[in-house]
Design a protein around this motif. Structure first.
Motif, PDB file in Angstrom:
ATOM      1  N   ASN A 332      31.969 -47.583  43.538  1.00 23.46           N
ATOM      2  CA  ASN A 332      33.124 -46.980  43.259  1.00 23.46           C
ATOM      3  C   ASN A 332      34.177 -48.337  43.205  1.00 23.46           C
ATOM      4  O   ASN A 332      34.611 -48.302  42.102  1.00 23.46           O
ATOM      5  CB  ASN A 332      33.788 -45.948  44.117  1.00 23.46           C
ATOM      6  CG  ASN A 332      33.094 -44.702  44.014  1.00 23.46           C
ATOM      7  OD1 ASN A 332      32.660 -44.239  42.924  1.00 23.46           O
ATOM      8  ND2 ASN A 332      33.198 -43.654  45.130  1.00 23.46           N
ATOM      9  N   GLU A 333      34.161 -48.997  44.273  1.00 17.93           N
ATOM     10  CA  GLU A 333      34.896 -50.202  44.198  1.00 17.93           C
ATOM     11  C   GLU A 333      34.474 -51.336  43.322  1.00 17.93           C
ATOM     12  O   GLU A 333      35.185 -51.904  42.356  1.00 17.93           O
ATOM     13  CB  GLU A 333      35.174 -50.888  45.674  1.00 17.93           C
ATOM     14  CG  GLU A 333      35.897 -50.126  46.641  1.00 17.93           C
ATOM     15  CD  GLU A 333      35.964 -50.522  47.970  1.00 17.93           C
ATOM     16  OE1 GLU A 333      34.968 -51.183  48.167  1.00 17.93           O
ATOM     17  OE2 GLU A 333      36.811 -50.370  48.891  1.00 17.93           O
ATOM     18  N   GLU A 336      35.459 -50.159  39.984  1.00 21.18           N
ATOM     19  CA  GLU A 336      37.004 -50.449  39.758  1.00 21.18           C
ATOM     20  C   GLU A 336      37.039 -52.000  39.426  1.00 21.18           C
ATOM     21  O   GLU A 336      37.866 -52.453  38.529  1.00 21.18           O
ATOM     22  CB  GLU A 336      37.684 -50.265  41.001  1.00 21.18           C
ATOM     23  CG  GLU A 336      37.949 -48.439  41.003  1.00 21.18           C
ATOM     24  CD  GLU A 336      38.171 -48.119  42.394  1.00 21.18           C
ATOM     25  OE1 GLU A 336      38.461 -49.057  43.218  1.00 21.18           O
ATOM     26  OE2 GLU A 336      38.846 -47.048  42.552  1.00 21.18           O
ATOM     27  N   GLN A 339      35.925 -52.605  35.825  1.00 22.23           N
ATOM     28  CA  GLN A 339      36.913 -52.026  34.948  1.00 22.23           C
ATOM     29  C   GLN A 339      38.052 -52.758  34.736  1.00 22.23           C
ATOM     30  O   GLN A 339      38.642 -52.851  33.647  1.00 22.23           O
ATOM     31  CB  GLN A 339      37.495 -50.595  35.610  1.00 22.23           C
ATOM     32  CG  GLN A 339      38.441 -49.659  34.497  1.00 22.23           C
ATOM     33  CD  GLN A 339      38.671 -48.453  35.296  1.00 22.23           C
ATOM     34  OE1 GLN A 339      37.792 -47.880  36.144  1.00 22.23           O
ATOM     35  NE2 GLN A 339      39.616 -47.698  34.607  1.00 22.23           N
ATOM     36  N   ILE A 340      38.622 -53.534  35.924  1.00 19.63           N
ATOM     37  CA  ILE A 340      39.852 -54.416  35.501  1.00 19.63           C
ATOM     38  C   ILE A 340      39.360 -55.788  35.022  1.00 19.63           C
ATOM     39  O   ILE A 340      39.984 -56.044  33.712  1.00 19.63           O
ATOM     40  CB  ILE A 340      40.253 -54.861  37.109  1.00 19.63           C
ATOM     41  CG1 ILE A 340      40.865 -53.795  37.447  1.00 19.63           C
ATOM     42  CG2 ILE A 340      41.177 -55.994  36.860  1.00 19.63           C
ATOM     43  CD1 ILE A 340      41.484 -54.035  39.224  1.00 19.63           C
ATOM     44  N   SER A 595      50.566 -47.572  38.027  1.00 22.63           N
ATOM     45  CA  SER A 595      49.332 -47.187  37.539  1.00 22.63           C
ATOM     46  C   SER A 595      48.552 -46.119  38.491  1.00 22.63           C
ATOM     47  O   SER A 595      48.846 -46.130  39.647  1.00 22.63           O
ATOM     48  CB  SER A 595      48.305 -48.362  37.428  1.00 22.63           C
ATOM     49  OG  SER A 595      46.829 -48.001  37.081  1.00 22.63           O
ATOM     50  N   PHE A 597      45.568 -45.867  38.631  1.00 26.76           N
ATOM     51  CA  PHE A 597      44.491 -46.703  39.053  1.00 26.76           C
ATOM     52  C   PHE A 597      44.303 -47.059  40.622  1.00 26.76           C
ATOM     53  O   PHE A 597      45.323 -47.526  40.853  1.00 26.76           O
ATOM     54  CB  PHE A 597      43.990 -47.712  38.102  1.00 26.76           C
ATOM     55  CG  PHE A 597      42.627 -48.266  38.259  1.00 26.76           C
ATOM     56  CD1 PHE A 597      41.425 -47.725  38.566  1.00 26.76           C
ATOM     57  CD2 PHE A 597      42.606 -49.599  37.955  1.00 26.76           C
ATOM     58  CE1 PHE A 597      40.232 -48.223  38.632  1.00 26.76           C
ATOM     59  CE2 PHE A 597      41.215 -50.390  38.040  1.00 26.76           C
ATOM     60  CZ  PHE A 597      40.260 -49.697  38.504  1.00 26.76           C
ATOM     61  N   ASN A 598      43.630 -46.781  41.412  1.00 26.53           N
ATOM     62  CA  ASN A 598      43.664 -46.654  42.812  1.00 26.53           C
ATOM     63  C   ASN A 598      43.714 -48.406  43.098  1.00 26.53           C
ATOM     64  O   ASN A 598      44.340 -48.659  44.070  1.00 26.53           O
ATOM     65  CB  ASN A 598      42.470 -46.242  43.405  1.00 26.53           C
ATOM     66  CG  ASN A 598      42.442 -44.578  43.314  1.00 26.53           C
ATOM     67  OD1 ASN A 598      43.591 -44.183  43.183  1.00 26.53           O
ATOM     68  ND2 ASN A 598      41.214 -44.090  43.426  1.00 26.53           N
ATOM     69  N   LEU A 599      42.811 -49.160  42.381  1.00 29.45           N
ATOM     70  CA  LEU A 599      42.780 -50.644  43.005  1.00 29.45           C
ATOM     71  C   LEU A 599      43.746 -51.265  42.471  1.00 29.45           C
ATOM     72  O   LEU A 599      44.306 -52.248  43.230  1.00 29.45           O
ATOM     73  CB  LEU A 599      41.267 -51.249  42.402  1.00 29.45           C
ATOM     74  CG  LEU A 599      41.077 -52.624  42.743  1.00 29.45           C
ATOM     75  CD1 LEU A 599      40.961 -52.760  44.192  1.00 29.45           C
ATOM     76  CD2 LEU A 599      39.971 -53.194  42.091  1.00 29.45           C
ATOM     77  N   LEU A 600      44.539 -51.071  41.246  1.00 27.34           N
ATOM     78  CA  LEU A 600      45.433 -51.942  40.744  1.00 27.34           C
ATOM     79  C   LEU A 600      46.787 -52.136  41.729  1.00 27.34           C
ATOM     80  O   LEU A 600      47.125 -53.189  41.883  1.00 27.34           O
ATOM     81  CB  LEU A 600      45.714 -51.460  39.313  1.00 27.34           C
ATOM     82  CG  LEU A 600      46.505 -52.300  38.350  1.00 27.34           C
ATOM     83  CD1 LEU A 600      45.522 -53.734  38.177  1.00 27.34           C
ATOM     84  CD2 LEU A 600      46.679 -51.645  37.185  1.00 27.34           C
TER      85      LEU A 600
END
Length: 1816
Positions: A332-333, A336, A339-340, A595, A597-600
């Motif tokens: 998942n990470e 992400e 995705q960025i 966001s 989005f979790n990582l952002l």
């Protein structure tokens, strides 16, 4: 030493050149002080055009500057060119460094070179096989100067110093883009991960290495100079614990090039990760990112070079994802992160449009913006708004202001750069978290991979920061080099003089000091209206006149120049402020923080923390934003602080330097551009290091090295016992200026050029010596020629005078001969006339008598021919009739057999198509092995039967010989008696009368013979026919023999071929099985260790802390089971483990037993099938064998008749001989016998011959008649059913006139066979005698040659030395004779002991028999007599109680000391005792007892090996006992294969109730396991000394001298205290062999161990030879061959020459020969290719490339010759690896070795504490 001495004629110098930087030239005239011109000649024949010299033709005039009077730099001698260390050069200057690097890189293909403490690495632009695991193993544990320069040597030095000095280390890798910094850092980390082991955690090394592909994907990009250029600096700290195992790592990064995210120059690429994403966009997990080709996005298509040659981006993406997973980053990470990155690509395509001059906008339906907002989880309208607007804050109000299109695009790019930089930092932090370890870090090694000095056409803020960092690193490097030089001088107690070196502290102050460039830049960034122009003006006003390192360009007001240590660089001020501020629109960041989005949001947590920390101290509302802006750190400030932190870290460690050089800008492999190379050498500080070294004493020699090298410059009287004083005296004589050298405690220090001067003196001395030798040899040759001519003249004179004398004598002889000839001629004429008259009369008589005889003869012939013609015609008609009948019969038989054969063929075809046939063809390997073993056993059995038959035949032959010798003696006695009687009683008169009577009889017989001439003609015809038949018979016999030989040859060839193929398959299967077994045992041990750790952790949590034995670590053992506790009170966990192990083993045995039963069933089915086929074949054979048996019986009867007839004829001949002797020696006669040669004697001999011929004819007739009778009897008894089959063989005999010719032919065949056997036997005896005589003759020849050599040597020696040499030779001869006599004495003693034992055994049997007989007789007479007690007859068993197994194994295995057992008791005593206990359990039918005892035995032995596996004696002892136990289980298993080796008593001791073949296999596996541990233990002992013994030690010191070594410490081959020699290696080998022999190890197994030992010696020696340039010389090849000869002599001494160890040394022998063979012409190349069959092409080329001359008269191997070798070997099919596999272990076999020890005779010593065992 004046300059005129060095700048003399033929001296070579370096001249500056525009294209090649430096060119070599040679002086053609001596230089004298005051000359302003040097006359030179360029070596390459070209003319270089420079300012300070002019050229005419090939002569160059070099103008010397009259002010400086600087002469051109001198060139080093050829012997010093190509050295591993640049500091070893005598002349240290720029051209020498450049030339040395060029020779090593271009000619020798060596990319690494030392320069003092620096490793210079040149990028080869080619993959080289020098980084494999075997190379790492070769460098592990070695000193830095012992091996050739390598990045692994630097890493090993850092690792060793960390462990030795307890100090942190750092490796600083620098160089410009494309020089190979990243690769060098990667290989250094790989080395640390390989040589160290993980502590507590698994796969730590893999995780450390996995960080490299991630950082390369995110931080590397393609540039115009490099396809994989690092665009950031990184410092990786690899942590180690107290055992120096890797615990984790930590990474720090510096100055990521963020501008590359949004802009790339032509021919460059963005970061690799973007192209990897685009190449993997077709994957299902990446479909949501809506990516495409890299050319579709603005951020990846600007360079117009999206593809790198030979790089697959999709494959690299898979490697990157794999590395993420290995570091523990979840899927998942990872998605992400991707995705960025995809969102950044879409952001690049967001199109901004102009609305007006100061306003811009983005379309609401922009697809890329929508995808960007969707991926980032933000509102599209809000992001579009803030991309085109910005917020302005004042003290009272806030304004939203639109921006222009240019500002909007810049803001978009700034946002992309900011997001990427935050993502990069977050990934670095995640990697650091993944590499963290819970274990405490004891020390670390840091690897710094940082950019080198850069200068471009346009230099901006990035180049400024990079060069600033290099200034700091160069300062640290200079101080460190200066410090090391000072420490070296103080250590050697040499007066220290301050060396002037370049100090770049003023340049650093210009950049980082107060009011420096960075300070002014930060100040300008804080100004509201600050710009690049105002900042430039501040620089000019503040620094232009105050600092000499700062300058202003003439034609620019927006640039400045800094004089760096490497070069001056011009920087453009444009963009400095913006890059230093690194500003981004805060509203855009706020949008991203919202966001979903979790990582952002995690990426911007640092900004929020910084905001909170800055807001806390402020108390004035409304000033927070201004404070935040003011306190925000600029990029320059951040970089300066991180750089200071880095320098503090480096100063706290011991640094190691690696300087990477880019050889050319075209990426051409092994091509060096001198201009680019010199630029980088100046920039990286190499030349500064050389300058510092040259300012002091760069050349350093130990006293021993100096003495060995320059011994030729000394006289005999100059050599003293104190070598230091000798060196001092020599230098004082050779070098007058004492400032040119200094004497240290251990070394002599020389200034630059002094070593070259000494080398010149040495070469001149050697050259003069060569001239003197040539003069002497030429004088000797001339004198020899003169003496030969003088001797020839004397010989000619002698021959001429002799010729004249002979001519005179000949004249006298001719005169005398003429008179004699006249006399004889006259006599001859008269005699000839008389003879003519006499012959005429005789001729007339002869013709008349012949006419009458012919008339009578023709009459007789006419009457006889009619009868002969009739007989032959009748015979021809009969034979024609027979041939017709025979042809008809043969035709019928062939038709019948053809029909039968067709039926059989159809039947076979049907069987071949059946399933059973295919099963028969696909018999498994197990059945093949069983059948092969069965065949081998049958062959052994047949061999034994044949040997018994042979012994019986030999006994009978010996008896017959004795009988014949007695008969011969009797005959000799009778002959002697006859001779005495003939001498005493001669009867000459009676003999004369008898001979006259016999003469009359012979005359009458002769007349009768003449009358019977027709009969003689018939006899001659019969003899001719007989001869023809005999010749035909001989031809047939020879043809039969040839066919038989061909058949036997083909059968032998096929048998050998199939047997060798089966043996090869068996060996491969065995090695494969052993490797699988070792892997299985390793995994089983790992499983057991993990289980123990888990149990320990559970028990520790329950019962608290318990102390464990440190000897039992989880990674130290390689065996499958642990040692079970044998103490009285065992813990519950241990008993559970024991039960579990036994259960597992029993299950395994049951499975094996079931498999074996299935195999036996399968084998029985195949046996039944074979029996049926054999029965059918026997039925078919019965029909053909029955008539043959009758014929065979007849032939046997014929042979018996022949033998009887021969015996009868012998007897009769003996009687005739006796009668003849009696008649010759008649006692009553008084006359003497006839003398030999007289007429009566000849007549008597003719009579005897005629009687013998008549006797032979009669004998043949008798034989023919008897054989014919036997044949008739055989034909009578034959059955009617066999008549047709015998028709072919009998008709031909019955038709031939009663079978006489056939019977004669059969008799001749039998006699020929007998004669052939006798001839073969005689030939065998003669060949044996000839062989023995030949051996004796060879021995005598060798002794003669040795004596001649010794005599020749003694004649050359003086008288005293001659006597001493003769005495030594006599002593050695007597010693060898004594050794031979001792060996013979030992053999005789052995035979005596054997005979005594046999005698005792027989006596005991006789006594037992007599005792039994006496007791029986006494019992029969008197019943009341007392019976005496006999000695108890033991059965070879040991009784023990149930539960005593642990006591038994504790005393016999765990607590046993091998040395006492090996010395005092019989070998293999523990194995015998255990087997005797097993026999007892078998006798009482105790299944559980047998399995328990054997399982505990195996477990105990494994435990002992695990605990004391490093003790060679222990491992050897238990390997011997394990093999003996396995042999005992086989010997007493009851199998016929093994029982044939036993005695009758031993066969009585076989196991009766249990079949333990499964345990045989288990113990065999245990023996394999112990064998591998034995090899490992032996390797650990031998490996540290192999290189010193085989390579470094020299038997004759200083034969060819040694070369200078530079600053690196080198393991010298000169004599030192504690130096290892070949004798030390042989002592270790002898100790190993003695230990194994004492332990009773099988001889075959000892041979396998010795073969493995020699393979390890060869592999380690050859690997080090391939990695050490200083060892590849002619003299070293000679030394290696001498050492190998000593090893071969050791093998011969130990009688191990046939064990295959010599063959394992073949690669090393060929490498040594390669060093010594001529290497110039193509014929030499052909010879090398033919000779070096055991070496690979890579090894041959490597040795030739590394070949280094040690003296001036040797030459290097040219590159053209190496190219010829490569072309000749290109078709060779072989492995491409360079190194030999030193870890390879040959497959071991355990052939059956029966024991001669009987079990009932074994006594149990009391010292073993086994009193609870009872002999049964």
């Amino acid at each position: 030493m004046a300059a005129s001495e060095l700048y003399s004629k033929y001296a070579r110098v370096w001249l500056p050149d525009a294209t090649e930087v430096w060119k070599s030239a040679e002086l053609i005239k001596d230089y004298t002080p005051g000359d302003l011109t040097l006359y030179l000649q360029l070596e390459d024949g070209t003319v270089s055009r420079e300012i300070n010299y002019k050229a005419s033709a090939l002569v160059v005039e070099y103008k010397i500057d009259p002010r400086t009077k600087n002469l051109p730099p001198l060139r080093n001698p050829n012997i010093l060119v190509g050295e591993n260390d640049l500091t070893a050069l005598s002349y240290l200057h720029e051209p020498a460094v450049l030339h040395n690097l060029k020779v090593r890189f271009v000619d020798s293909k060596l990319i690494y070179t030392y320069c003092g403490i620096v490793l210079v690495a040149i990028n080869p632009y080619e993959n080289l096989p020098i980084y494999e695991a075997d190379i790492i193993n070769a460098y592990s544990g070695q000193n830095m100067g012992d091996m050739d320069p390598h990045i692994f040597a630097v890493a090993e030095e850092a690792y060793k110093q960390m462990a030795r000095d307890e100090r942190n280390q750092s490796i600083i890798v620098s160089g410009e883009s494309g020089a190979g910094k990243t690769v060098s850092a990667k290989y250094a980390m790989r080395y640390f991960a390989t040589v160290s082991c993980s502590s507590g955690e698994t796969n730590v090394e893999e995780r450390v290495l996995a960080s490299s592909p991630i950082m390369e994907a995110l931080g590397n990009a393609k540039t115009t100079r490099n396809d994989n250029s690092s665009r950031f600096g990184k410092y990786i700290e690899i942590g180690f614990d107290k055992k120096y195992c890797i615990t984790g790592a930590n990474m720090r990064t510096y100055l990521l090039e963020k501008s590359r995210v949004v802009f790339q120059a032509h021919g460059e690429r963005n970061y690799h990760i973007f192209y990897q994403l685009c190449a993997s966009s077709h994957l299902s997990e990446f479909k949501a990112f809506k990516l495409g080709c890299a050319d579709d996005f603005h951020y990846t298509n600007q360079g117009q070079s999206p593809v790198i040659d030979r790089v697959d981006d999709a494959k690299e993406m898979r490697n990157t994802r794999k590395a993420f997973s290995l570091l523990g980053i979840s899927e998942n990470e990872q998605m992400e992160i991707y995705q960025i990155l995809a969102a950044i690509l879409h952001l690049s395509n967001v199109e901004v449009k102009d609305q007006s001059a100061d306003r811009s906008s983005i379309l609401p339906n922009d697809a890329h913006l929508m995808v960007f907002c969707e991926l980032m989880g933000v509102a599209c309208e809000e992001m579009a708004h803030w991309l085109c607007h910005r917020k302005l804050k004042t003290t009272s109000e806030t304004y939203v202001k639109p921006v222009t299109k240019m500002d909007a695009v810049n803001g978009r790019d700034a946002l992309a750069k900011h997001i990427y930089a935050r993502l990069f930092n977050w990934i670095v932090g995640s990697i650091n978290n993944a590499l963290k370890s819970a274990a405490k870090q004891h020390s670390f090694i840091g690897v710094l991979d940082i950019y080198g000095f850069e200068t471009f056409d346009v230099n901006s803020f990035e180049q400024f920061c990079i060069n600033y960092a290099n200034e700091k690193l160069q300062q640290q490097f200079n101080l460190h080099v200066f410090k090391l030089e000072q420490e070296e001088y103080m250590r050697e107690e040499i007066p220290w003089r301050l060396i002037d070196f370049y100090d770049n502290q003023p340049c650093i102050n210009l950049i980082e000091a107060k009011m420096g460039i960075l300070d002014l830049l930060d100040e300008e960034c804080k100004m509201p209206k600050g710009s690049d122009n105002t900042w430039a003006q501040k620089l000019y006003n503040t620094l232009l006149k105050q600092n000499a390192h700062f300058d202003k360009p003439r034609l620019s007001n927006r640039a400045f120049i800094i004089h760096h240590f490497a070069d001056k660089v011009e920087y453009q001020c444009e963009g400095f402020l913006e890059k230093n501020k690194d500003t981004v629109n805060e509203e855009q960041i706020n949008v991203l923080k919202k966001s979903k989005f979790n990582l952002l949001p995690k990426l911007f947590e640092d900004d929020e923390k910084a905001t909170v920390s800055t807001n806390k101290p402020t108390s004035i509302i409304g000033r927070s934003s201004q404070t935040q802006r003011d306190n925000k750190k600029t990029v320059g400030l951040q970089f300066r602080q991180s750089l200071h932190l880095l320098m503090d870290t480096l100063n706290a460690t011991t640094p190691h330097y690696v300087r990477c050089i880019k050889p050319n800008d075209h990426k051409a492999p092994f091509t060096l551009d001198p201009v680019r190379a010199v630029q980088q050498l100046r920039a990286c500080g190499i030349l500064e290091t050389i300058r510092i070294s040259a300012a002091g004493f760069p050349s350093r020699w130990t006293y021993q090295e100096f003495f060995s090298r320059y011994r030729v410059l000394m006289k005999q009287n100059d050599v003293l016992s104190d070598k230091k004083q000798t060196c001092r005296n020599l230098l004082e004589k050779l070098i007058e200026d004492q400032d040119k050298y200094q004497f240290g405690k251990n070394k002599i220090f020389f200034r630059a050029g002094q070593v070259a001067y000494l080398e010149k003196l040495r070469s001149d001395k050697l050259r003069m010596a060569c001239v003197r030798i040539q003069k002497t040899i030429r004088c000797w040759l001339a004198r020899k020629k003169y003496l030969r001519m003088r001797k020839s003249a004397i010989i000619i004179q002698r021959h001429v005078r002799g010729y004249q004398a002979r001519c005179y004598v000949q004249f006298l002889r001719r005169t005398r001969a003429a008179v004699v000839i006249q006399k004889n001629v006259r006599m001859w004429l008269t005699r000839r006339q008389y003879r003519q008259q006499r012959s005429a009369a005789i001729t007339l008589q002869c013709f008349l008598r012949a006419y009458m005889a012919r008339k009578q003869y023709y009459k007789l012939i006419f009457e006889k021919k009619a009868v002969v013609i009739q007989r032959w015609v009748k015979g021809w008609l009969t034979r024609q009739h027979y041939r017709r009948i025979m042809a008809a019969v043969v035709l019928l038989q062939s038709c019948a057999r053809r029909m039968k054969a067709k039926k059989e063929l159809k039947k076979l075809k049907v069987e071949a198509r059946s399933v059973e046939h295919y099963k028969k063809l696909n018999i498994g390997m197990e059945n093949k092995i069983v059948q092969l073993q069965h065949k081998i056993n049958e062959q052994h059995k047949e061999n034994r039967e044949l040997s018994e038959r042979l012994s019986a035949v030999e006994k009978t032959q010996s008896m017959e010989r004795e009988k014949q010798s007695r008969e011969i003696e009797n005959l000799r006695k009778s002959e002697e008696e006859a001779r005495r009687k003939a001498e005493v009683f001669p009867s000459l008169l009676e003999q004369l009368s008898f001979l006259q009577h016999e003469l009359e009889n012979t005359l009458s017989e002769k007349e009768a013979h003449n009358s019977a001439s027709p009969c003689n003609q018939e006899v001659e015809e019969l003899n001719m026919k007989n001869n023809m038949l005999s010749t035909e018979k001989n031809e047939l016999n020879t043809l039969i023999l040839e066919q038989a030989q061909q058949l036997t040859g083909t059968e032998q060839f096929t048998l050998n071929f199939y047997s060798s193929q089966l043996e090869k398959d068996l060996s491969e299967e065995r090695s494969r099985y052993q490797s699988l077994l070792s892997e299985h045992l390793h995994l089983e041990e790992r499983h057991r260790d993990l289980k123990e750790d888990m149990n320990f952790s559970i028990s520790s949590t329950k019962s608290g802390h318990k102390r464990t034995d440190s000897n039992y670590s989880s990674n130290s053992s390689e065996f499958s089971q642990t040692l079970a506790s044998t103490e009285g009170e065992d813990s519950p966990t241990q008993t559970e483990d024991e039960n579990q192990s036994t259960v597992d083993l029993s299950v395994l045995l049951k499975l094996q037993r079931r498999v074996k039963e299935l195999e036996q069933e399968k084998q029985s089915l195949w046996q039944q099938l074979d029996k049926r086929e054999e029965a059918q074949q026997e039925k078919a054979k019965v029909r053909t064998e029955t008539p043959q048996r009758t014929v065979g019986r007849a032939e046997l009867d014929l042979e018996t008749l022949k033998r009887q007839e021969l015996e009868y004829e012998n007897k009769r001949l003996k009687q005739d001989l006796n009668e003849l002797r009696k008649s010759l020696t008649n006692e009553n006669s008084e006359a003497l016998p006839p003398a030999p040669g007289s007429v009566p004697y000849k007549i008597l001999l003719e009579q005897l011959n005629s009687s013998n011929e008549e006797l032979e004819m009669r004998k043949e007739e008798v034989l023919l008649l008897r054989s014919h009778m036997v044949r008739q009897e055989a034909l009578k008894h034959k059955s009617s059913s066999c008549w047709i089959l015998l028709l072919r063989s009998t008709d031909i005999h019955t038709l031939n006139e009663d079978g006489e010719l056939w019977l004669a032919y059969e008799g001749l065949k039998e006699t020929n066979r007998l004669l052939e056997c006798q001839m073969q036997e005689q030939e065998r005896v003669l060949s044996e005698k000839y062989r023995k005589l030949l051996e004796e003759m060879n021995k005598l020849k060798e002794e003669k040659e040795q004596q001649q050599k010794l005599l020749a040597q003694n004649l050359l020696l003086p008288e005293d030395a001659r006597i001493e040499a003769s005495l030594k030779h006599e002593i050695t001869r007597l010693a060898s004779e004594n050794l031979e006599l001792m060996e013979q004495h030992e053999k005789q003693e052995k035979t005596m002991r054997k005979l005594k034992k046999q005698l005792k055994f027989l006596m005991r049997k006789v006594e037992n028999f007599e005792g039994n007989h006496m007791t029986l007789s006494l019992y029969a007479v008197i019943l009341a007599v007392n019976i005496t007690r006999k000695e108890k007859d033991y059965q070879g068993m040991l009784e023990y109680k149930k539960g005593d197994e642990s006591r038994l194994l504790k005393s016999l295995v765990l607590e046993l000391k091998p040395r006492g057992v090996a010395v005092n008791f019989i070998p293999g005593l523990p194995a015998y005792i255990i087997f005797m206990c097993v026999r007892y359990a078998d006798s009482v039918n105790d299944d559980e007892g047998v399995s328990t005892l054997l399982n505990l035995t195996i477990t105990s032995i494994k435990g002992v090996i695990k605990k004391r596996g490093n003790d060679f004696e222990v491992v050897s002892f238990w390997l011997a006992n394990a093999c003996r136990l396995m042999h005992c289980l086989r010997q007493y298993s009851g199998d016929e294969v093994y029982m044939i080796h036993n005695t009758a008593k031993q066969n009585e001791h076989c196991l009766t109730n249990f079949e333990l073949s499964e345990y045989q296999q288990v113990i065999c596996d245990l023996a394999i396991q112990i064998y591998r541990q034995l090899i490992k233990c032996m390797e650990d002992i031998l490996q540290p000394i192999i290189v010193g013994c085989m390579l470094e030690h020299e038997t004759v010191h200083g034969v060819l001298g040694s070369k200078p070594t530079g600053l690196r410490k080198r393991s010298t081959s000169l004599p030192e205290e504690g130096a290892v020699t070949v004798e030390v290696l042989l002592q270790h080998l002898g100790l190993f062999h003695t230990t194994m022999s004492q332990h009773g190890m099988d001889s075959d197994l000892i041979k396998q161990v010795v073969k493995q030992q020699f393979y390890i010696i060869c592999a380690v020696t050859l690997n080090h030879l391939l990695l050490r340039k200083d060892m590849c010389s002619w003299s070293k090849g000679l030394q290696i061959r001498y050492n190998v000869w000593q090893l071969e002599e050791w093998l011969a001494e130990k009688e191990l020459a046939d064990c295959g160890a010599k063959e394992t040394l073949e690669p090393l022998i060929q490498a040594a020969q390669l060093l010594q063979i001529k290497k110039k012409t193509e014929a030499d190349a052909q010879a090398i290719c033919t000779m070096c069959t055991a070496l690979t092409t890579a090894q041959i080329v490597k040795v030739l490339s590394l070949y280094t001359p040690v003296i001036e008269f040797e030459e290097r191997v040219s590159t053209t010759f190496i190219t010829i070798i490569k072309n000749l070997l290109k078709d060779r099919v072989e492995s491409s690896t360079l190194m030999m596999d030193a870890k390879k272990i040959f497959a071991v076999t355990f052939p059956f070795m029966p024991s001669a020890v009987t079990l009932e005779t074994i006594q149990i010593p009391a010292s073993l504490n086994l009193s609870f065992l009872t002999r049964v």
